[in-house]
Design an enzyme around this catalytic site. Structure first.
Site, PDB file in Angstrom:
ATOM      1  N   TYR A 262     -34.947  64.365  57.237  1.00 45.00           N
ATOM      2  CA  TYR A 262     -34.892  65.904  57.257  1.00 45.00           C
ATOM      3  C   TYR A 262     -33.670  66.336  56.172  1.00 45.00           C
ATOM      4  CZ  TYR A 262     -30.678  65.263  59.965  1.00 45.00           C
ATOM      5  OH  TYR A 262     -29.357  64.575  60.374  1.00 45.00           O
ATOM      6  N   PHE A 272     -26.340  71.454  54.444  1.00 43.16           N
ATOM      7  CA  PHE A 272     -25.123  70.972  55.343  1.00 43.16           C
ATOM      8  C   PHE A 272     -25.362  69.389  55.999  1.00 43.16           C
ATOM      9  CE2 PHE A 272     -27.979  73.550  57.740  1.00 43.16           C
ATOM     10  CZ  PHE A 272     -28.220  72.985  58.821  1.00 43.16           C
ATOM     11  N   ASP A 273     -26.525  69.184  55.832  1.00 43.33           N
ATOM     12  CA  ASP A 273     -26.814  67.720  56.579  1.00 43.33           C
ATOM     13  C   ASP A 273     -28.164  67.192  56.089  1.00 43.33           C
ATOM     14  OD1 ASP A 273     -26.674  65.525  58.194  1.00 43.33           O
ATOM     15  OD2 ASP A 273     -27.237  66.617  60.021  1.00 43.33           O
ATOM     16  N   ILE A 291     -31.016  70.974  68.963  1.00 46.90           N
ATOM     17  CA  ILE A 291     -31.371  71.953  69.145  1.00 46.90           C
ATOM     18  C   ILE A 291     -32.513  72.641  69.642  1.00 46.90           C
ATOM     19  CG2 ILE A 291     -29.390  72.737  67.306  1.00 46.90           C
ATOM     20  CD1 ILE A 291     -31.410  73.323  65.297  1.00 46.90           C
ATOM     21  N   TYR A 317     -27.135  77.178  66.532  1.00 45.52           N
ATOM     22  CA  TYR A 317     -25.799  76.982  67.213  1.00 45.52           C
ATOM     23  C   TYR A 317     -24.818  78.311  67.610  1.00 45.52           C
ATOM     24  CZ  TYR A 317     -26.182  72.355  65.214  1.00 45.52           C
ATOM     25  OH  TYR A 317     -26.642  71.073  64.825  1.00 45.52           O
ATOM     26  N   PHE A 333     -35.002  73.865  57.911  1.00 46.49           N
ATOM     27  CA  PHE A 333     -35.055  72.412  57.896  1.00 46.49           C
ATOM     28  C   PHE A 333     -36.463  72.167  57.104  1.00 46.49           C
ATOM     29  CE2 PHE A 333     -32.072  73.179  61.443  1.00 46.49           C
ATOM     30  CZ  PHE A 333     -31.186  72.222  61.443  1.00 46.49           C
TER      31      PHE A 333
END
Length: 341
Positions: A262, A272-273, A291, A317, A333
């Protein structure tokens, strides 16, 4: 420091569990499971840990009698969940390796804690030390600029001349004014005979008929390949799903353990990731380990498939800031299903 393998813990209602992490562990999410034993119940999640004092940081005093004894814990509250109101909270807590902790669930509903093991990178991420060592291994001052070679070795070398590097272009031979040979003339006769035959064709009324027209071969039209990307669809709650590529392997279903690649982005494009190489990211679908946007957005994918998930803040979040993710952020994502277990 990098967050690697997923860590999770199931804490049944009314239970107390002692844990000793095998590695530094970051806890990021606490939530109820899918089924609730008490539909209106409240669960307080407490953490018990060995208290440290200022004397514990004094390396010179090895025999400190004032340090708290083993088994004496200080208790704090990590989260308070209420069924139907607050069923998930985001935290950022690091449990240290080989330290003793006690987790307590005061309610009747089972609670799931999720996070990641932490890997500490001691190596230079840019590899400068390796480059420096390579440079130190070669002293250019020791290399002589006068290189001597045996004349016999030079003779064996193939040296391309300037002439061999250019393609020779020969001038086109001038057309001869001489009469063509009989063989050349004979080659032209069939063509002329064909033209004369076409001129002699006549219709039934005696009038000249038009010469037959030879149809050019029809070119096969290539069928345009239909793009694999499907239209974006929106699910209840605001989650948007778009299939970029349909897989042909096993399907991700509720309760299955799946391995994912991902890239997580904000709407402004900031990453961010991500997990794009190495060991895939594994989790159980629909078990609250990730999530809600993932728990609802991954089912239906097949191995090899790629999908874009646009997750609203309420399914991510919420109103809390998480690292590079601002509060109330919509997350995007790009996910690919690698494995279904």
């Amino acid at each position: 420091m990098a967050e690697v393998e997923v860590w999770s813990l199931e804490l049944p209602g009314g239970s107390e569990e002692a844990i000793t992490p095998p590695a530094d562990t970051r806890v990021t999410n606490i939530s109820f499971g899918e089924e609730l034993a008490d539909a209106n119940g409240r669960s307080v999640i407490k953490l018990g840990y060995q208290a440290l004092t200022a004397d514990d940081f004094d390396e010179d005093d090895e025999d400190d009698e004032d340090a708290p004894p083993q088994g004496t814990y200080t208790t704090t509250v990590l989260s308070a969940l209420t069924a139907g109101k607050i069923e998930q909270t985001t935290v950022n807590l690091v449990l240290l390796e080989d330290r003793d902790y006690v987790l307590t669930n005061t309610g009747k509903n089972t609670v799931y804690l999720t996070g990641n093991y932490i890997k500490h990178d001691d190596e230079d991420p840019y590899g400068d030390s390796e480059l420096d060592s390579d440079e130190e291994g070669y002293d250019l001052d020791e290399v002589s600029s006068d290189v001597e070679m045996n004349p016999e070795d030079l003779a064996d070398l193939e040296i391309d001349s300037d002439a061999s590097r250019f393609e020779e272009v020969q001038d086109e031979a001038p057309k001869s004014a001489k009469r063509p040979r009989d063989s050349d003339a004979a080659a032209e006769k069939p063509k002329e005979a064909k033209d004369k035959k076409n001129k002699k064709l006549k219709a039934e009324d005696g009038k000249p008929a038009p010469a037959p027209v030879e149809e050019a071969p029809k070119k096969e039209k290539k069928k345009a390949e239909k793009p694999a990307t499907k239209a974006e669809k929106e699910l209840p709650g605001g989650l948007k799903i778009q299939d970029v590529k349909i897989g042909d392997g096993a399907e991700a279903k509720k309760g299955a353990r799946v391995g994912m690649r991902y890239i997580g982005k904000l709407l402004n494009g900031h990453v961010f990731d991500k997990n794009t190489k190495g060991k895939p990211f594994y989790f159980k679908v629909g078990k609250g380990e990730v999530i809600k946007g993932w728990d609802q957005g991954i089912p239906g994918m097949k191995v090899g498939g790629e999908r874009i998930l646009t997750v609203p803040a309420s399914m991510a979040y919420g109103n809390k800031k998480m690292g590079d993710i601002p509060a109330n952020s919509v997350l995007k994502f790009e996910v690919k299903l690698i494995e279904v277990k």
